[in-house]
Design an enzyme around this catalytic site. Structure first.
Site, PDB file in Angstrom:
ATOM      1  CE  LYS A   1     -12.917   8.268 -18.442  1.00 33.66           C
ATOM      2  NZ  LYS A   1     -12.756   8.231 -16.999  1.00 33.66           N
TER       3      LYS A   1
ATOM      4  NE  ARG B   1      -2.403   0.619   3.626  1.00 34.46           N
ATOM      5  CZ  ARG B   1      -1.617   1.101   4.600  1.00 34.46           C
ATOM      6  NH1 ARG B   1      -1.078   2.312   4.469  1.00 34.46           N
ATOM      7  NH2 ARG B   1      -1.358   0.389   5.669  1.00 34.46           N
TER       8      ARG B   1
ATOM      9  CE1 TYR C   1     -17.232  11.569 -14.787  1.00 39.38           C
ATOM     10  CE2 TYR C   1     -15.741  11.889 -12.935  1.00 39.38           C
ATOM     11  CZ  TYR C   1     -16.550  11.065 -13.694  1.00 39.38           C
ATOM     12  OH  TYR C   1     -16.670   9.736 -13.361  1.00 39.38           O
TER      13      TYR C   1
ATOM     14  CG  ASP D   1      -9.764  16.202 -15.107  1.00 43.40           C
ATOM     15  OD1 ASP D   1      -9.075  15.599 -15.953  1.00 43.40           O
ATOM     16  OD2 ASP D   1     -10.748  15.681 -14.551  1.00 43.40           O
TER      17      ASP D   1
END
Length: 396
Positions: A194, A45, A97, A169
């Protein structure tokens, strides 16, 4: 050195085995030489060699001091908002978004972090929205889904003058086309699902920081909250990034041709694509980006959900699905899909009308994609004619 050559050779050869592909370190923990003495890794982690390599590659692409990879784009956005505290305010792009809106409005609002949504294409609007509590300006440029273009450099100067962080973004543009940190931004986020991944086979997010201090703060929240990218998905992300410049080139070329076709179609009301001279942000996009991207949105002259539904269910190569940025072309109806979490009044005010359709233009042959759009419009025209005939008969 070209960006393609730089990118390919930023992916390291494994020093232990000579493997030319980055190994997948599929392990949860690492053996230590002594308590607290290790080879740079103690628990997956906190750090993992495969994820670390992906982060270094992406930080290099964006020109940042460091990057942190997360299990989704929203987890990346969440880490940025954790830099704030109760009472702080965010100025955000109005055409935002839907997932980011949901996170801001349904999660962080109740913790006392408020968001003021404005048209960020007008820097003066941002200036007038600043209050003593403003700590973060949130840009998408191009925006999702109406592809508005904001002046990153001008907003960065305004933010710096008021000691406000600027986060961009950069998902739609990718680091191949746009470099927000070079233009003055403090933070960049990607839904790496994406274009960075590029093959619709993983969920991932990344935050890239301009300074080492910010990079360490984001890294702390990555470890503390635990929404880390898995080793296998890190491997997939690296593999996808290897072809990013080549893919973006085709996405751009295909989208430009399709946008020009849509602009001339009699059933189309308006086309949103920065590569068109008719787009209000065209000249700005030319200045701050190296291309216009693979996303096109457009509205129909019949501004109804029914018309949009007919179109998006009639395409063959454009698959009806959430997401974008993959090698296969996708079509979406934002009002009913990606932006359904935004209240109707706010959604329409931001330009997301009932007939707005978003295309994620893939890597198929341009002619095949054009023919697919033509046949979908033909089906829509037939349906509209049938409805008109029915209405006429009923009135008689």
């Amino acid at each position: 050195m070209s960006i393609i050559t730089q990118l390919i050779h930023s992916i390291p050869v494994d020093p232990q085995t000579g493997a030319i592909a980055v190994p997948i370190y599929q392990t949860s923990t690492f053996v230590q030489d002594a308590p607290g003495v290790n080879k740079g890794y103690d628990y997956a982690r906190s750090n993992n060699p495969t994820r670390e390599t992906a982060e270094k590659i992406i930080a290099g692409l964006e020109g940042g001091a460091g990057a942190s990879a997360f299990a989704s784009g929203l987890a990346a956005i969440d880490a940025v908002i954790k830099l704030l505290k109760s009472g702080d305010e965010i100025i955000a792009v109005d055409d935002i978004y839907g997932g980011a809106f949901r996170l801001f409005d349904k999660v962080y609002k109740k913790f006392g972090i408020t968001v003021n949504y404005v048209d960020t294409t007008d820097v003066s609007t941002i200036f007038h929205a600043i209050t003593p509590a403003t700590r973060l300006i949130w840009l998408e440029t191009p925006t999702n889904p109406t592809l508005k273009i904001s002046d990153i450099e001008a907003v960065a100067k305004l933010a710096k003058a008021h000691n406000i962080l600027l986060c961009v973004d950069n998902t739609f543009a990718s680091p191949i086309l746009q470099q927000p940190l070079e233009l003055g931004a403090d933070l960049v986020v990607h839904s790496a699902t994406k274009y960075l991944g590029g093959h619709s086979d993983l969920i991932a997010g990344v935050v890239i920081s301009k300074t080492e201090q910010l990079a360490q703060e984001i890294k702390f929240y990555q470890n503390a909250s635990g929404a880390v990218l898995s080793p296998f998905d890190s491997f997939l992300l690296i593999r996808g990034i290897e072809t990013l410049p080549l893919r973006i080139r085709v996405h751009n070329d295909n989208a430009q041709r399709l946008a020009e076709f849509l602009e001339q179609h009699p059933l189309v009301d308006k086309v949103y694509y920065p590569g068109l001279k008719s787009h209000p942000g065209h000249e700005l996009a030319k200045r701050q980006s190296k291309g216009f991207g693979g996303i096109i949105s457009f509205t129909l002259k019949e501004d109804t959900t029914a018309a949009a539904t007919t179109f998006v269910t009639s395409t063959k190569y454009f698959k009806l699905a959430e997401s974008l940025g993959g090698i296969k072309s996708l079509v979406a109806h934002p009002a009913a899909m990606t932006h359904k979490s935004i209240p109707d009044e706010k959604r329409r005010a931001a330009g997301v009308s009932d007939s707005l359709i978003r295309l994620s233009v893939g890597l198929e042959e341009t002619g095949d994609l054009l023919e697919d759009l033509r046949q979908a419009f033909d089906k829509l025209a037939v349906q509209q004619a049938a409805h008109a005939a029915t209405a006429s008969a009923a009135s008689n």
